[in-house]
Design a protein around this motif. Structure first.
Motif, short mmCIF file in Angstrom:
data_model
loop_
_atom_site.label_atom_id
_atom_site.label_comp_id
_atom_site.label_asym_id
_atom_site.label_seq_id
_atom_site.Cartn_x
_atom_site.Cartn_y
_atom_site.Cartn_z
N MET A 270 46.37 36.34 39.01
CA MET A 270 47.61 35.77 39.58
C MET A 270 48.81 36.34 38.83
SD MET A 270 48.82 31.78 39.63
CE MET A 270 47.20 31.22 40.17
N ASP A 271 49.80 36.81 39.58
CA ASP A 271 51.02 37.30 38.95
C ASP A 271 52.24 36.74 39.68
OD1 ASP A 271 51.56 38.94 41.20
OD2 ASP A 271 50.41 40.58 40.35
N GLN B 270 52.86 37.56 43.41
CA GLN B 270 52.04 36.80 44.35
C GLN B 270 52.63 35.41 44.58
OE1 GLN B 270 48.16 36.83 42.54
NE2 GLN B 270 47.90 39.04 42.80
N ALA C 191 45.34 38.35 47.74
CA ALA C 191 44.95 38.42 46.34
C ALA C 191 45.08 37.05 45.67
CB ALA C 191 45.81 39.45 45.60
N LEU C 192 46.14 36.31 46.01
CA LEU C 192 46.33 34.98 45.44
C LEU C 192 45.24 34.03 45.93
CD1 LEU C 192 48.11 33.09 43.76
CD2 LEU C 192 49.49 32.67 45.81
N GLU C 193 44.89 34.12 47.20
CA GLU C 193 43.84 33.25 47.75
C GLU C 193 42.49 33.55 47.11
OE1 GLU C 193 45.42 32.21 52.25
OE2 GLU C 193 44.39 34.12 51.92
N ILE C 194 42.25 34.82 46.80
CA ILE C 194 41.00 35.17 46.11
C ILE C 194 40.98 34.56 44.71
CG2 ILE C 194 39.71 37.09 45.09
CD1 ILE C 194 40.57 38.77 47.51
N THR C 195 42.13 34.63 44.02
CA THR C 195 42.22 34.07 42.67
C THR C 195 42.04 32.56 42.69
OG1 THR C 195 43.73 35.83 41.98
CG2 THR C 195 43.70 33.84 40.64
N ILE C 196 42.70 31.90 43.65
CA ILE C 196 42.62 30.44 43.74
C ILE C 196 41.26 30.00 44.26
CG2 ILE C 196 43.61 28.38 44.86
CD1 ILE C 196 45.45 29.65 42.81
#
Length: 284
Positions: free
Chosen positions: A1-2, A5, A38-43
């Motif tokens: 997460m950055d 995002q 990418a954020l959804e993958i991290t969350i």
């Protein structure tokens, strides 16, 4: 997460449109889509429901939203904190009327005496949210609030006492209990002190409620209404006879005085930002 995002997430939430979010961020729509994925993958959760026409937050997205907002806010505050442009940086919060009618001269004097200190003031933000979130996560150094609740991590110092006065631009105005149910009365804020509830009875709903003292002041000054203001806000207008105290033709309950406190994290008491904020507020 950055951060990019999180910025994309907030932009899509605010616009509910990937194209508009991309325009706001000055990037391509595909870049916005990639950041959200990418954020959804991290969350580990889907944050938006999408179809050809609509975009909306999922339950997971709604749960994540306040954390995203706080992380972005903390990031912005951290940039200012480590900035070499100023020696110190203070963030304080409180009702707009407090800054306008009680501390305006103090703010101007503080800026003259501390040219190397940057000052940010929040006003008209829900006071519970201000203490619960912004103060506790360090975004705000000092929160000014009337009668704040106790919290194990928060210290508070009494700043001043105030009281409510019933005012109007009409001289010698006398009102009945029924007038508080008419369009002539405007109620300050969205809660009812015990003394007010005693006066109007259970189930009372005013014809207008406003949490912005400036708007209420304008309406009253134009002769459109009467209402309660804090004495500190009304004092200069009463002295200049632009406002007048309103009399009631029924016994008024005793109006309790209210106390304003400066709240801050106990562990941050010796922090330069807290100490400078207390200096601005006249706490020694």
């Amino acid at each position: 997460m950055d951060i990019s995002q999180l910025e994309a997430f907030i932009a899509v939430y605010q616009s509910l449109n990937f194209t508009k979010a991309a325009e706001f961020l000055h990037i391509s729509q595909s870049a916005v889509t990639a950041r959200i994925k990418a954020l959804e993958i991290t969350i580990g959760k889907t944050l938006f429901m999408r179809d050809n026409r609509n975009v909306s937050l999922t339950q997971a997205g709604m749960a994540f939203l306040p954390y995203a907002e706080r992380m972005l806010r903390l990031f912005e505050e951290s940039k200012l904190t480590v900035s070499e442009q100023f020696e110190n940086y203070i963030v304080i919060s409180g009702p707009g009327a407090v800054w306008h009618y009680r501390y305006l001269d103090d703010i101007l004097a503080f800026r003259r005496n501390h040219p190397d200190t940057a000052l940010k003031i929040f006003s008209y933000i829900d006071s519970s949210y201000m203490v619960r979130d912004l103060l506790l996560d360090g975004t705000v150094h000092i929160a000014v609030r009337y009668d704040p609740p106790d919290h194990p991590k928060v210290s508070k110092m009494l700043l001043f006492e105030d009281e409510f006065v019933l005012v109007s631009a009409q001289k010698n105005l006398r009102v009945s209990r029924l007038d508080f149910f008419s369009q002539r009365y405007i109620h300050v804020g969205f809660s009812f002190p015990e003394w007010f509830s005693e006066m109007v009875g259970p189930g009372y709903i005013p014809t207008m409620q406003i949490d912005h003292s400036g708007i209420i002041m304008t309406l009253i000054m134009r002769g459109e209404a009467f209402g309660f203001l804090t004495k500190s806000a009304a004092r200069s207008f009463l002295d200049e006879q632009k406002l007048f105290l309103v009399e009631c033709d029924f016994p008024m309950p005793e109006i309790n005085k209210i106390q304003a406190y400066a709240s801050f994290l106990t562990e941050k008491h010796d922090n330069p930002s807290v100490q400078l904020g207390l200096e601005l507020l006249g706490v020694k």
